[in-house]
Design a protein around this motif. Sequence first.
Motif, PDB file in Angstrom:
ATOM      1  N   GLU A   1     -30.478 -16.699 -49.205  1.00  0.00           N
ATOM      2  CA  GLU A   1     -30.314 -17.932 -48.433  1.00  0.00           C
ATOM      3  C   GLU A   1     -30.255 -19.166 -49.333  1.00  0.00           C
ATOM      4  O   GLU A   1     -29.829 -20.231 -48.917  1.00  0.00           O
ATOM      5  CB  GLU A   1     -31.436 -18.064 -47.409  1.00  0.00           C
ATOM      6  N   ARG A   2     -30.721 -19.056 -50.573  1.00  0.00           N
ATOM      7  CA  ARG A   2     -30.745 -20.234 -51.457  1.00  0.00           C
ATOM      8  C   ARG A   2     -29.811 -20.111 -52.650  1.00  0.00           C
ATOM      9  O   ARG A   2     -29.245 -21.087 -53.115  1.00  0.00           O
ATOM     10  CB  ARG A   2     -32.158 -20.443 -52.020  1.00  0.00           C
ATOM     11  N   ASP A   3     -29.703 -18.890 -53.206  1.00  0.00           N
ATOM     12  CA  ASP A   3     -28.911 -18.719 -54.429  1.00  0.00           C
ATOM     13  C   ASP A   3     -27.449 -18.452 -54.100  1.00  0.00           C
ATOM     14  O   ASP A   3     -27.141 -17.848 -53.063  1.00  0.00           O
ATOM     15  CB  ASP A   3     -29.475 -17.549 -55.245  1.00  0.00           C
ATOM     16  N   GLU A   4     -26.587 -18.895 -55.037  1.00  0.00           N
ATOM     17  CA  GLU A   4     -25.158 -18.590 -54.853  1.00  0.00           C
ATOM     18  C   GLU A   4     -24.859 -17.272 -55.566  1.00  0.00           C
ATOM     19  O   GLU A   4     -24.949 -17.194 -56.802  1.00  0.00           O
ATOM     20  CB  GLU A   4     -24.298 -19.717 -55.435  1.00  0.00           C
ATOM     21  N   ILE A   5     -24.548 -16.257 -54.784  1.00  0.00           N
ATOM     22  CA  ILE A   5     -24.308 -14.924 -55.353  1.00  0.00           C
ATOM     23  C   ILE A   5     -22.820 -14.600 -55.203  1.00  0.00           C
ATOM     24  O   ILE A   5     -22.286 -14.627 -54.084  1.00  0.00           O
ATOM     25  CB  ILE A   5     -25.159 -13.863 -54.613  1.00  0.00           C
ATOM     26  N   LEU A   6     -22.165 -14.330 -56.349  1.00  0.00           N
ATOM     27  CA  LEU A   6     -20.742 -13.965 -56.293  1.00  0.00           C
ATOM     28  C   LEU A   6     -20.582 -12.526 -56.752  1.00  0.00           C
ATOM     29  O   LEU A   6     -21.193 -12.111 -57.747  1.00  0.00           O
ATOM     30  CB  LEU A   6     -19.905 -14.864 -57.204  1.00  0.00           C
ATOM     31  N   VAL A   7     -19.764 -11.770 -56.031  1.00  0.00           N
ATOM     32  CA  VAL A   7     -19.432 -10.404 -56.434  1.00  0.00           C
ATOM     33  C   VAL A   7     -17.939 -10.394 -56.711  1.00  0.00           C
ATOM     34  O   VAL A   7     -17.141 -10.710 -55.821  1.00  0.00           O
ATOM     35  CB  VAL A   7     -19.798  -9.379 -55.331  1.00  0.00           C
ATOM     36  N   GLU A   8     -17.601 -10.097 -57.942  1.00  0.00           N
ATOM     37  CA  GLU A   8     -16.207 -10.162 -58.406  1.00  0.00           C
ATOM     38  C   GLU A   8     -15.588 -11.504 -58.014  1.00  0.00           C
ATOM     39  O   GLU A   8     -14.486 -11.575 -57.480  1.00  0.00           O
ATOM     40  CB  GLU A   8     -15.412  -8.971 -57.850  1.00  0.00           C
ATOM     41  N   GLY A   9     -16.349 -12.547 -58.190  1.00  0.00           N
ATOM     42  CA  GLY A   9     -15.856 -13.907 -57.965  1.00  0.00           C
ATOM     43  C   GLY A   9     -15.926 -14.393 -56.525  1.00  0.00           C
ATOM     44  O   GLY A   9     -15.666 -15.563 -56.254  1.00  0.00           O
TER      45      GLY A   9
END
Length: 240
Positions: free
Chosen positions: A45-53
């Motif tokens: 809910e707080r962190d920006e998580i990217l998977v393959e961009g």
Amino acid sequence: MRKRLQKIIAEAGICSRRKAEELIKAGKVTVNGKPAELGDKADPERDEILVEGKPIKIPEKVYIMLNKPAGYVSSTKSQFGEKTVMQLLKGLRVRVFPVGRLDVDTEGLLLLTNDGDFANRVMHPRYEIRKTYFVVLDGELAESDFEKLKRGILIDGKRVKIDLIEKRGKNKYRLVIHEGMKRVVKRLFAALGFRVKYLFRDKIGNLSLHGLPRGKWKRLSKRELRLIFSENLSDSFKKS
Ligand code: URA
């Protein structure tokens, strides 16, 4: 809440946990712009998580109560073609699973959710959430049976105690219990020589069906969710 990245990715429906671990090891997952490592935790809910961009989408958390009729299995899939409680959730677009189970012939309050942490809290013995049942037996309990139930009865080597039992009519009782083991109510009465003819769950914690018709479901409000834990408030629901 902070969780392992592979769990977050799997819960977002992107891939399995194992595949998510491979993506993390291959450097294809970033958290707040930095490549993640296996074992890292994040707060979806707080962190920006990217998977393959691509940013992951956290599915909306859904909490439902159903007034389960007899004849439905408390499971997402049926093994032998039986009807499942999923067939009663008409109009619901989100995938959920039952929190614990009621036997196929038991009726009443069943929770369903897609939130694994919530389900664990409701079921974990540590939280001692009380469930209230209405029971019809094939006979009348003697005073000594009430005493035995209050002292505790051995089931699978464990002493199971009830929190409360009250007589509600001929062979009819209201029972409050926090033990969640399978078929616990039927096994308690079987140990005393009685058969349960009808079993209905009315309450979980302080949440009750409150007139929800048999076979119908509704989404729970935050206030209703808090009622589940109101004897023993868990941290996350205290805040909301
Ligand atoms: N105890 C039982 O025996 N059956 C249920 O369905 C729930 C509790």
